[in-house]
Design an enzyme around this catalytic site. Sequence first.
Site, PDB file in Angstrom:
ATOM      1  N   ASP A  81       0.817  -1.216   0.000  1.00  0.00           N
ATOM      2  CA  ASP A  81       0.000   0.000   0.000  1.00  0.00           C
ATOM      3  C   ASP A  81       0.855   1.273   0.000  1.00  0.00           C
ATOM      4  OD1 ASP A  81      -2.001  -1.841   0.348  1.00  0.00           O
ATOM      5  OD2 ASP A  81      -2.837  -0.926   2.158  1.00  0.00           O
ATOM      6  N   ASP A  82       0.204   2.345  -0.397  1.00  0.00           N
ATOM      7  CA  ASP A  82       0.660   3.728  -0.202  1.00  0.00           C
ATOM      8  C   ASP A  82       1.672   4.232  -1.221  1.00  0.00           C
ATOM      9  OD1 ASP A  82      -0.977   3.467   1.958  1.00  0.00           O
ATOM     10  OD2 ASP A  82       0.540   3.891   3.467  1.00  0.00           O
ATOM     11  N   HIS A 135      -5.122   9.218   0.901  1.00  0.00           N
ATOM     12  CA  HIS A 135      -5.158   8.380   2.098  1.00  0.00           C
ATOM     13  C   HIS A 135      -6.189   8.896   3.106  1.00  0.00           C
ATOM     14  CE1 HIS A 135      -3.619   5.467   5.069  1.00  0.00           C
ATOM     15  NE2 HIS A 135      -3.105   4.870   4.014  1.00  0.00           N
ATOM     16  N   TYR A 172      -6.692   2.657   5.930  1.00  0.00           N
ATOM     17  CA  TYR A 172      -6.913   2.193   7.307  1.00  0.00           C
ATOM     18  C   TYR A 172      -7.874   0.995   7.365  1.00  0.00           C
ATOM     19  CZ  TYR A 172      -5.332   7.007   7.805  1.00  0.00           C
ATOM     20  OH  TYR A 172      -4.658   8.184   7.672  1.00  0.00           O
ATOM     21  N   HIS A 221       3.779  -2.241   3.010  1.00  0.00           N
ATOM     22  CA  HIS A 221       3.784  -0.904   2.412  1.00  0.00           C
ATOM     23  C   HIS A 221       5.090  -0.712   1.644  1.00  0.00           C
ATOM     24  CE1 HIS A 221       0.904  -0.746   5.717  1.00  0.00           C
ATOM     25  NE2 HIS A 221       0.283   0.214   5.044  1.00  0.00           N
TER      26      HIS A 221
HETATM   27 NI    NI Z   1      -2.507   2.948   3.393  1.00  0.00          NI
END
Ligand code: NI
Length: 284
Positions: A81-82, A135, A172, A221
């Site tokens: 993620d991210d 996000h 989240y 991540h």
């Molecule tokens: Ni995230």
Amino acid sequence: MSTPRRLVSSGLALTLLPLAACSAGSAAAPAPDTTSAASPAPAASTPASTGSITPSPTTRVSPPTPAVDCRAKKCLALTFDDGPGPYTDQILDALVKHHARATFYVLGQQAKVFPAVLKREQRLAMAIGDHSWSHRDLSRATLPKATEELSSTAELIRRITGSAPTSIRPPYGAYRKNTPHIGLPFILWDVDTLDWKHRSTSRTTHLALAGAHRGAIILMHDIHPSTAQAVPGIITTLQAKGYTLVTVPELLGPMSPDGVYFSAAPQGIAKPPSTRPTPTARRR
Ligand code: NI
């Protein structure tokens, strides 16, 4: 082709927070990706577009031609993620070297900075999913704002790669019954490495391997160097244990566009998250 399974919910009444996860630290402008061919565009703080995407809510979301039959293989899915970010290429290198696949849940604001990395993910047959633009906690956003966060990212992914994202991971893991799916399933996870929290290569490796099981969806991540350093060892150890590392669409097969999935647990029984959220941990 995998059989449909693991549909956990198509409409939970309340916000569901499987774990504390997903770093919002990537909202800060990262260093330019020197490995990218294209010049990075300046970071944007707001979505570039609010267009919607297909498929329609009545159409099941199917993976492209599955390369792996997870009915026969011991499959699991690594997810990141991210990103994309400065360490994503390192992770892609490891995946390619070991003939593994993974799924990347990208932020729109990161994709705008690292378009060449996103293109590389797509070129290497990784799956790309939508992780919102900035996000944002979609369980607390207004309906129009949540739609904008997801749709603008989906549109940017399509503009950069030529393909629409295949699923959504709400930041989240937070969503509500009426959080818009924009025609795509929500993919959560059942193994959390907590890599954003401890930033330890050995801890990330341990938690990924300790939680691994057939059908698992493992959360990491790709914006942390400690995670990038852990990935080669995680891949080779899992493969030595007989696992085939696939994308989420390969793992789950046809998905309901309004469904919520945590894993591909056998016999359609969804495994609960490996850790529980706490209000403090969730917000870090
Ligand atoms: Ni995230």
